[in-house]
Design a protein around this motif. Structure first.
Motif, mmCIF file in Angstrom:
data_model
loop_
_atom_site.group_PDB
_atom_site.id
_atom_site.type_symbol
_atom_site.label_atom_id
_atom_site.label_comp_id
_atom_site.label_asym_id
_atom_site.label_seq_id
_atom_site.Cartn_x
_atom_site.Cartn_y
_atom_site.Cartn_z
ATOM 1 N N GLN A 112 0.855 -1.184 0.000
ATOM 2 C CA GLN A 112 0.000 0.000 0.000
ATOM 3 C C GLN A 112 0.895 1.240 0.000
ATOM 4 O OE1 GLN A 112 -3.213 -0.154 2.884
ATOM 5 N NE2 GLN A 112 -3.053 -2.383 2.953
ATOM 6 N N VAL A 113 0.626 2.157 -0.923
ATOM 7 C CA VAL A 113 1.436 3.366 -1.093
ATOM 8 C C VAL A 113 0.617 4.566 -0.640
ATOM 9 C CG1 VAL A 113 2.680 4.809 -2.738
ATOM 10 C CG2 VAL A 113 2.619 2.333 -3.056
ATOM 11 N N PHE A 114 1.245 5.435 0.159
ATOM 12 C CA PHE A 114 0.585 6.625 0.681
ATOM 13 C C PHE A 114 1.431 7.855 0.379
ATOM 14 C CE2 PHE A 114 -0.606 3.037 3.290
ATOM 15 C CZ PHE A 114 -1.979 3.167 3.421
ATOM 16 N N PRO A 115 0.985 8.711 -0.546
ATOM 17 C CA PRO A 115 1.726 9.952 -0.802
ATOM 18 C C PRO A 115 1.337 11.027 0.214
ATOM 19 C CG PRO A 115 -0.083 9.747 -2.335
ATOM 20 C CD PRO A 115 -0.096 8.501 -1.493
ATOM 21 N N ILE A 116 2.283 11.902 0.524
ATOM 22 C CA ILE A 116 2.038 13.022 1.434
ATOM 23 C C ILE A 116 2.560 14.274 0.749
ATOM 24 C CG2 ILE A 116 2.603 14.048 3.658
ATOM 25 C CD1 ILE A 116 2.983 11.223 4.752
ATOM 26 N N THR A 117 1.720 15.302 0.663
ATOM 27 C CA THR A 117 2.105 16.548 0.009
ATOM 28 C C THR A 117 1.543 17.730 0.797
ATOM 29 O OG1 THR A 117 2.003 15.450 -2.134
ATOM 30 C CG2 THR A 117 2.034 17.841 -2.154
ATOM 31 N N PHE A 118 2.372 18.718 1.030
ATOM 32 C CA PHE A 118 1.954 19.955 1.687
ATOM 33 C C PHE A 118 2.454 21.133 0.881
ATOM 34 C CE2 PHE A 118 2.608 17.216 5.498
ATOM 35 C CZ PHE A 118 1.306 17.222 5.964
ATOM 36 N N ASN A 119 1.713 22.227 0.932
ATOM 37 C CA ASN A 119 2.158 23.500 0.371
ATOM 38 C C ASN A 119 1.958 24.568 1.428
ATOM 39 O OD1 ASN A 119 2.864 22.746 -2.296
ATOM 40 N ND2 ASN A 119 0.700 22.586 -2.796
ATOM 41 N N ARG A 120 2.966 25.403 1.628
ATOM 42 C CA ARG A 120 2.886 26.508 2.581
ATOM 43 C C ARG A 120 3.487 27.742 1.915
ATOM 44 N NH1 ARG A 120 0.240 23.111 4.470
ATOM 45 N NH2 ARG A 120 0.384 22.123 6.493
ATOM 46 N N SER A 121 2.956 28.889 2.257
ATOM 47 C CA SER A 121 3.505 30.124 1.698
ATOM 48 C C SER A 121 4.287 30.869 2.769
ATOM 49 C CB SER A 121 2.392 31.004 1.143
ATOM 50 O OG SER A 121 1.528 31.408 2.177
ATOM 51 N N PHE A 122 5.272 31.616 2.333
ATOM 52 C CA PHE A 122 6.037 32.454 3.244
ATOM 53 C C PHE A 122 6.508 33.695 2.494
ATOM 54 C CE2 PHE A 122 9.249 29.855 1.276
ATOM 55 C CZ PHE A 122 10.341 30.684 1.128
ATOM 56 N N LEU A 123 6.740 34.743 3.271
ATOM 57 C CA LEU A 123 7.167 36.018 2.699
ATOM 58 C C LEU A 123 8.681 36.093 2.639
ATOM 59 C CD1 LEU A 123 4.724 38.438 4.528
ATOM 60 C CD2 LEU A 123 4.567 37.580 2.187
ATOM 61 N N ASN A 124 9.173 36.638 1.537
ATOM 62 C CA ASN A 124 10.603 36.884 1.370
ATOM 63 C C ASN A 124 10.895 38.276 1.887
ATOM 64 O OD1 ASN A 124 13.266 36.684 0.529
ATOM 65 N ND2 ASN A 124 12.801 37.484 -1.510
ATOM 66 N N LYS A 125 11.851 38.362 2.778
ATOM 67 C CA LYS A 125 12.225 39.665 3.335
ATOM 68 C C LYS A 125 13.664 39.946 2.902
ATOM 69 C CE LYS A 125 9.372 38.467 7.207
ATOM 70 N NZ LYS A 125 9.414 37.083 7.575
ATOM 71 N N PRO A 126 13.866 40.641 1.767
ATOM 72 C CA PRO A 126 15.225 40.867 1.271
ATOM 73 C C PRO A 126 16.102 41.637 2.253
ATOM 74 C CG PRO A 126 13.587 41.758 -0.261
ATOM 75 C CD PRO A 126 12.862 41.219 0.916
ATOM 76 N N ASP A 127 15.517 42.506 3.067
ATOM 77 C CA ASP A 127 16.309 43.268 4.024
ATOM 78 C C ASP A 127 16.608 42.471 5.295
ATOM 79 O OD1 ASP A 127 13.580 43.342 4.473
ATOM 80 O OD2 ASP A 127 13.662 45.215 5.601
#
Length: 160
Positions: A112-127
């Motif tokens: 039995q195969v179980f895939p796991i996938t997540f997506n999260r966003s984050f802000l880029n702070k160049p300074d």
């Protein structure tokens, strides 16, 4: 009818309706046939350690012998994609993807195969580049912990 009797009747009817629709709470109980298993994967990775720690906490005995179910942890992959840019064309938001999979196999039973996938966003702070890199590391760690929890949840649903 008294007020107390009506309340108990409402609770009873609500409970019967919930039971009739097939709802049940997700348990974290590992099936008895998986209480002794072998774990295969990169034993130096944080994800492997998180999963094995959670398995032991659930009462699973980890052994290295033949004839027992095998949990194979796949490699962890992550990716970054630009989600938005500002008017100067500088990336300000990223979407971090996390993916892995695990398999459960037992002698004479289909794997039995179980895939796991997540997506999260984050802000880029160049300074504040150091803060951004630490935020990315923390986000990866949180996603690995969530994936380890999901492995345990999905193992509780495995049936052979």
């Amino acid at each position: 009818m008294s007020r107390l009797m009506r309340r108990w009747l409402v609770v009873l009817v609500a409970g019967l309706l919930v039971q009739a629709c097939g709802f049940h709470l997700r348990g974290m109980a590992i099936p008895p046939e998986l209480m002794t298993m072998k774990v295969v994967g990169d034993n130096k990775s944080d994800f492997y350690r998180m999963v094995t720690t959670r398995l032991r906490a659930s009462g699973v005995t980890l052994a290295d012998k033949e004839g027992i179910p095998v949990l194979t942890l796949g490699g962890v992959g992550s990716s970054n994609q630009v989600a938005s840019v500002n008017v100067q064309g500088t990336e300000i938001e990223y979407v971090m993807g996390f993916s892995t999979q695990f398999t459960v196999s037992a002698a004479g039973k289909p794997t039995q195969v179980f895939p796991i996938t997540f997506n999260r966003s984050f802000l880029n702070k160049p300074d504040a580049a150091l803060a951004s890199s630490r935020e990315q590391e923390q986000l990866i760690r949180e996603m690995q912990e969530q994936a380890a929890d999901q492995v345990i949840r999905q193992l509780s649903q495995v049936s052979f």
